[in-house]
Design an enzyme around this catalytic site. Structure first.
Site, mmCIF file in Angstrom:
data_model
loop_
_atom_site.group_PDB
_atom_site.id
_atom_site.type_symbol
_atom_site.label_atom_id
_atom_site.label_comp_id
_atom_site.label_asym_id
_atom_site.label_seq_id
_atom_site.Cartn_x
_atom_site.Cartn_y
_atom_site.Cartn_z
ATOM 1 N N THR A 1 0.820 -1.207 0.000
ATOM 2 C CA THR A 1 0.000 0.000 0.000
ATOM 3 C C THR A 1 0.861 1.267 0.000
ATOM 4 O O THR A 1 0.448 2.293 -0.549
ATOM 5 C CB THR A 1 -0.962 0.023 1.197
ATOM 6 O OG1 THR A 1 -0.208 -0.266 2.387
ATOM 7 C CG2 THR A 1 -2.065 -1.000 1.035
ATOM 8 N N GLU B 1 -3.419 -5.775 -2.707
ATOM 9 C CA GLU B 1 -2.645 -4.766 -1.972
ATOM 10 C C GLU B 1 -2.303 -5.328 -0.586
ATOM 11 O O GLU B 1 -3.185 -5.717 0.174
ATOM 12 C CB GLU B 1 -3.454 -3.473 -1.805
ATOM 13 C CG GLU B 1 -3.588 -2.656 -3.077
ATOM 14 C CD GLU B 1 -2.359 -1.787 -3.388
ATOM 15 O OE1 GLU B 1 -1.418 -1.751 -2.570
ATOM 16 O OE2 GLU B 1 -2.376 -1.151 -4.457
HETATM 17 ZN ZN LIG Z 1 1.497 -1.109 -6.604
#
Ligand SMILES: [Zn+2]
Length: 287
Positions: A64, A127
């Site tokens: 992230t 993510e």
């Molecule tokens: Zn990325």
């Protein structure tokens, strides 16, 4: 409500920490998660249709890269940011789904792999919550890595994703991205059948190819990187684009030294990766 305001929903009394659900997501229609191990759904406003109904056969892993999880979730789910991912894996191992797998999430941006440029249409984006290089780049906790492995294994089975198409954002966008970075434990994933990886060759003294070199050896290096899937020019010049691809390769496959210099270890690791890649592909084809 401004970005960064959170509803109190999503709280699981068995856990210590409530999920930071942005207000905008709390009012959006939820959906049934595709992965049975996703514990929560926080719907993102940011997604579209896959181009020509392309079925995803690639997984792209990200970090992230933000100082806190609240900001990361708000950014990935709130309308107007133009970014999203199918899943977010928290540091404690919780898995949140934000975009249905059938839809095209906006995680890869300008990218390419194996001649394909619309990576968002062919991939599932995950993510992984980690502050990233700009904020101290902590180690990935074991329970988080275990969750990533379990999530990927399920997607690979359901979507028939071959191991060599589990990649990092830096692999598909080497000039722009560093994530998930050289601390990401690709070897642990490979030990669980997720991703394609070989033991990196040891670093030794010797000749190396580097920025500015022009030779047939550079062309051979570029051809080998392109054969594996990297988007790299094949011109015999060790230019900036080539250096960026070598850097991305090292982050993923030879993380002990990430310097963009194609030393003996880097070249040998690439060759053994390609050799085992051929075997891997044959094994998949023979199934
Ligand atoms: Zn990325």
């Amino acid at each position: 409500m401004p970005l960064g305001s959170f509803a109190s929903v999503g709280f699981d009394s068995k856990r210590q920490r409530a999920l930071p659900v942005p207000w905008a997501s709390a009012s959006m229609q939820t959906f049934t998660p595709d992965s049975s191990i996703a514990s929560d759904v926080i719907p993102s406003a940011n997604y579209g249709d896959r181009n020509k109904d392309r079925l995803p056969d690639m997984i792209v892993l990200h970090y992230t890269g933000m100082p806190d999880v609240e900001g990361a979730i708000a950014r990935l789910c709130t309308a107007g940011t133009d970014v999203s991912a199918h899943y977010i894996v928290l540091e404690d191992g919780r898995i949140v789904q934000c975009v249905p797998e059938a839809k095209r999430a906006w995680h890869a941006g300008a990218a390419s792999w194996a001649g394909e440029e619309d990576i968002n249409s062919c991939s599932i984006g995950i993510e992984i919550v980690n502050r990233g290089h700009d904020w101290g780049y902590p180690e990935f906790p074991l329970r988080q890595t275990a969750a990533v492995i379990a999530l990927c294994r399920g997607i690979m089975l359901r979507r028939k994703v071959p191991p060599h198409r589990v990649l990092g954002h830096s692999d598909v966008a080497p000039s722009r991205k560093k994530d998930p970075g050289e601390k990401f434990p690709w070897h642990s994933l490979a030990n669980s059948g997720v991703g394609h990886w070989v033991q990196p060759a040891p670093i030794v003294r010797g000749e190396s190819l580097k920025l500015g070199t022009i030779s047939d050896d550079v062309r051979g290096l570029q051809q080998a990187l392109a054969k594996y899937g990297y988007g790299v020019p094949i011109n015999g010049k060790y230019d900036t684009a080539t250096m960026e691809v070598v850097t991305a390769f090292q982050r993923h496959f030879r993380p002990a030294r990430v310097d963009g210099v194609a030393d003996h270890s880097t070249l040998t690791t690439l060759q053994s990766l390609l050799a085992s890649f051929s075997a891997d592909t044959k094994a998949v084809a023979a199934r």
